[in-house]
Design a protein around this motif. Structure first.
Motif, PDB file in Angstrom:
ATOM      1  N   GLY A  65     -31.379  51.641  21.402  1.00 31.30           N
ATOM      2  CA  GLY A  65     -30.497  51.254  20.294  1.00 31.30           C
ATOM      3  C   GLY A  65     -29.525  50.144  20.668  1.00 31.30           C
ATOM      4  N   GLN A  66     -29.776  49.452  21.786  1.00 25.08           N
ATOM      5  CA  GLN A  66     -28.871  48.401  22.279  1.00 25.08           C
ATOM      6  C   GLN A  66     -29.474  47.025  22.044  1.00 25.08           C
ATOM      7  N   THR A  67     -28.680  45.981  22.307  1.00 22.65           N
ATOM      8  CA  THR A  67     -29.141  44.615  22.035  1.00 22.65           C
ATOM      9  C   THR A  67     -28.791  43.654  23.171  1.00 22.65           C
ATOM     10  N   ILE A  68     -29.560  42.566  23.256  1.00 28.03           N
ATOM     11  CA  ILE A  68     -29.174  41.420  24.085  1.00 28.03           C
ATOM     12  C   ILE A  68     -28.381  40.530  23.129  1.00 28.03           C
ATOM     13  N   VAL A  92     -18.985  45.036  32.080  1.00 33.20           N
ATOM     14  CA  VAL A  92     -19.216  46.374  31.526  1.00 33.20           C
ATOM     15  C   VAL A  92     -20.272  46.247  30.437  1.00 33.20           C
ATOM     16  N   GLY A  93     -21.431  46.885  30.641  1.00 34.02           N
ATOM     17  CA  GLY A  93     -22.539  46.789  29.689  1.00 34.02           C
ATOM     18  C   GLY A  93     -23.595  45.805  30.175  1.00 34.02           C
ATOM     19  N   THR A  94     -24.380  46.227  31.181  1.00 33.92           N
ATOM     20  CA  THR A  94     -25.425  45.352  31.758  1.00 33.92           C
ATOM     21  C   THR A  94     -26.474  44.986  30.711  1.00 33.92           C
ATOM     22  N   GLY A  95     -26.843  45.977  29.877  1.00 36.05           N
ATOM     23  CA  GLY A  95     -27.857  45.755  28.840  1.00 36.05           C
ATOM     24  C   GLY A  95     -29.140  45.206  29.426  1.00 36.05           C
ATOM     25  N   SER A  96     -29.573  44.047  28.931  1.00 31.23           N
ATOM     26  CA  SER A  96     -30.814  43.430  29.414  1.00 31.23           C
ATOM     27  C   SER A  96     -30.654  42.798  30.793  1.00 31.23           C
ATOM     28  N   GLY A  97     -29.402  42.470  31.158  1.00 26.72           N
ATOM     29  CA  GLY A  97     -29.168  41.765  32.426  1.00 26.72           C
ATOM     30  C   GLY A  97     -29.042  40.256  32.244  1.00 26.72           C
ATOM     31  N   TYR A  98     -29.212  39.760  31.013  1.00 23.18           N
ATOM     32  CA  TYR A  98     -29.148  38.295  30.790  1.00 23.18           C
ATOM     33  C   TYR A  98     -27.747  37.755  31.080  1.00 23.18           C
ATOM     34  N   GLN A  99     -26.725  38.402  30.494  1.00 23.33           N
ATOM     35  CA  GLN A  99     -25.346  37.956  30.746  1.00 23.33           C
ATOM     36  C   GLN A  99     -25.015  38.081  32.241  1.00 23.33           C
ATOM     37  N   THR A 100     -25.565  39.116  32.884  1.00 20.68           N
ATOM     38  CA  THR A 100     -25.347  39.321  34.320  1.00 20.68           C
ATOM     39  C   THR A 100     -25.864  38.098  35.099  1.00 20.68           C
ATOM     40  N   ILE A 113     -21.889  47.387  35.315  1.00 19.36           N
ATOM     41  CA  ILE A 113     -22.007  48.826  35.026  1.00 19.36           C
ATOM     42  C   ILE A 113     -22.723  49.023  33.693  1.00 19.36           C
ATOM     43  N   GLU A 114     -23.690  49.952  33.689  1.00 17.59           N
ATOM     44  CA  GLU A 114     -24.430  50.266  32.450  1.00 17.59           C
ATOM     45  C   GLU A 114     -24.491  51.784  32.298  1.00 17.59           C
ATOM     46  N   LYS A 115     -24.469  52.214  31.034  1.00 15.59           N
ATOM     47  CA  LYS A 115     -24.464  53.633  30.691  1.00 15.59           C
ATOM     48  C   LYS A 115     -25.872  54.246  30.734  1.00 15.59           C
ATOM     49  N   TYR A 116     -26.894  53.454  30.348  1.00 17.53           N
ATOM     50  CA  TYR A 116     -28.278  53.969  30.305  1.00 17.53           C
ATOM     51  C   TYR A 116     -29.050  53.586  31.565  1.00 17.53           C
ATOM     52  N   SER A 117     -29.615  54.603  32.248  1.00 20.35           N
ATOM     53  CA  SER A 117     -30.354  54.311  33.483  1.00 20.35           C
ATOM     54  C   SER A 117     -31.615  53.479  33.197  1.00 20.35           C
ATOM     55  N   GLY A 140     -22.963  54.337  34.871  1.00 22.93           N
ATOM     56  CA  GLY A 140     -21.772  55.137  34.554  1.00 22.93           C
ATOM     57  C   GLY A 140     -20.984  54.598  33.391  1.00 22.93           C
ATOM     58  N   ASP A 141     -19.774  55.132  33.253  1.00 18.34           N
ATOM     59  CA  ASP A 141     -18.887  54.746  32.160  1.00 18.34           C
ATOM     60  C   ASP A 141     -17.998  53.582  32.596  1.00 18.34           C
ATOM     61  N   GLY A 142     -18.357  52.405  32.135  1.00 24.10           N
ATOM     62  CA  GLY A 142     -17.628  51.192  32.512  1.00 24.10           C
ATOM     63  C   GLY A 142     -16.244  51.095  31.894  1.00 24.10           C
ATOM     64  N   SER A 143     -15.916  51.963  30.923  1.00 25.10           N
ATOM     65  CA  SER A 143     -14.558  51.895  30.343  1.00 25.10           C
ATOM     66  C   SER A 143     -13.522  52.344  31.382  1.00 25.10           C
ATOM     67  N   VAL A 157     -16.445  42.625  28.900  1.00 21.21           N
ATOM     68  CA  VAL A 157     -16.969  43.852  28.300  1.00 21.21           C
ATOM     69  C   VAL A 157     -17.881  43.422  27.167  1.00 21.21           C
ATOM     70  N   THR A 158     -19.156  43.831  27.237  1.00 20.38           N
ATOM     71  CA  THR A 158     -20.112  43.352  26.237  1.00 20.38           C
ATOM     72  C   THR A 158     -20.481  44.438  25.232  1.00 20.38           C
ATOM     73  N   ALA A 159     -19.529  45.343  24.960  1.00 20.80           N
ATOM     74  CA  ALA A 159     -19.691  46.346  23.909  1.00 20.80           C
ATOM     75  C   ALA A 159     -18.322  46.528  23.257  1.00 20.80           C
ATOM     76  N   LEU A 213     -18.921  50.538  22.675  1.00 24.35           N
ATOM     77  CA  LEU A 213     -18.651  51.009  24.029  1.00 24.35           C
ATOM     78  C   LEU A 213     -18.434  52.507  23.880  1.00 24.35           C
ATOM     79  N   VAL A 214     -19.275  53.291  24.577  1.00 27.16           N
ATOM     80  CA  VAL A 214     -19.163  54.742  24.473  1.00 27.16           C
ATOM     81  C   VAL A 214     -18.626  55.262  25.800  1.00 27.16           C
ATOM     82  N   GLY A 215     -17.463  55.920  25.758  1.00 27.24           N
ATOM     83  CA  GLY A 215     -16.917  56.406  27.014  1.00 27.24           C
ATOM     84  C   GLY A 215     -15.483  56.861  26.872  1.00 27.24           C
TER      85      GLY A 215
END
Ligand code: SAM
Length: 221
Positions: A65-68, A92-100, A113-117, A140-143, A157-159, A213-215
């Protein structure tokens, strides 16, 4: 799947067009940000079926349910961090890794840091395959930030958050910058903050719409 040289050329042309028409045309001037966005192969950070849309002027689904994020928003947020090359940056919010990847091109070290493994593992694999060696990953929880490796010169923070999480302000150095979307779950504004004399001075950049951002200092699940 291995990409042919012709495909690689087509994606490079799409990337050049993206930078000209979506990024430069809308006022992004930082040459280092423009160079990084010309270089990073955004199509490798989305599912194969979506590769042809990777350079479009919109976000794309990445699973869970996430986005790049839209390329322009990546550019605005990155430019606001004012990176010169020697910074330690928290994402905070690795997501796809593009911004990283964009941050890894522009800073000394990126802590992400990303919430979903599932998303973290996928992003890590792509980033390591591309040869990035200046990224630390955390599930983990990047908040809550990343206390063990704080403080940071810049935080992104990307959420969307209901407030700027206090631990993130604490973990920013004096003179450090934070960029974060703040608002409710439907709409937010992009806030840039600079820490001076222990206090955060903020300005509003532009309206945005991010996933939440969930946390602990974010929204509930
Ligand atoms: N920057 C990413 C990219 O380029 O693909 C886009 C990130 S996406 C808009 C937001 C990400 O934040 C999602 O992957 C989501 O799982 C993650 N997220 C949400 N709450 C989080 C939290 N408390 N800690 C870490 N990651 C979180």
């Amino acid at each position: 799947m291995k990409l042919s040289e012709t495909e690689k050329d087509l994606y490079r042309i799409a990337r050049e067009k993206m930078v000209e028409t979506q990024i430069k045309a809308r006022g992004i001037k930082d040459e280092r940000v423009l160079e990084a966005m010309l270089k990073v192969p955004r199509h490798l950070f989305v599912d194969e079926a979506l590769r042809d849309q990777a350079y479009g002027d919109f976000p794309l689904p990445i699973g869970e349910g996430q986005t790049i994020s839209q390329p322009y928003i990546v550019a605005v947020m990155t430019e606001a961090l004012e990176l010169k090359g020697n910074e330690r940056v928290l994402e905070v919010g690795t997501g796809s890794g593009y911004q990283t990847a964009i941050l890894a091109e522009l800073a000394f070290w990126v802590y992400t840091i990303e919430k979903y493994s599932t998303l973290l593992e996928k992003a890590k694999k792509i980033l390591l395959n591309l040869g990035y060696k200046n990224i630390s990953f955390k599930l983990g929880d990047g908040s809550l930030g990343w206390k063990e490796v704080a403080p940071f010169d810049a935080i992104i923070v990307t959420a969307a958050a209901p407030q700027i999480p206090p631990p993130l302000i604490e973990q920013l150095i004096e003179g450090g910058r934070i960029v974060i979307p703040v608002g409710d779950v439907y709409s937010q504004v992009l806030i840039k903050g600079i820490k001076k004399g222990g206090k955060l001075y903020t300005e509003t950049l532009e309206p945005v719409r991010f996933v939440k951002l969930v946390g602990a200092y974010g929204f509930k699940e």
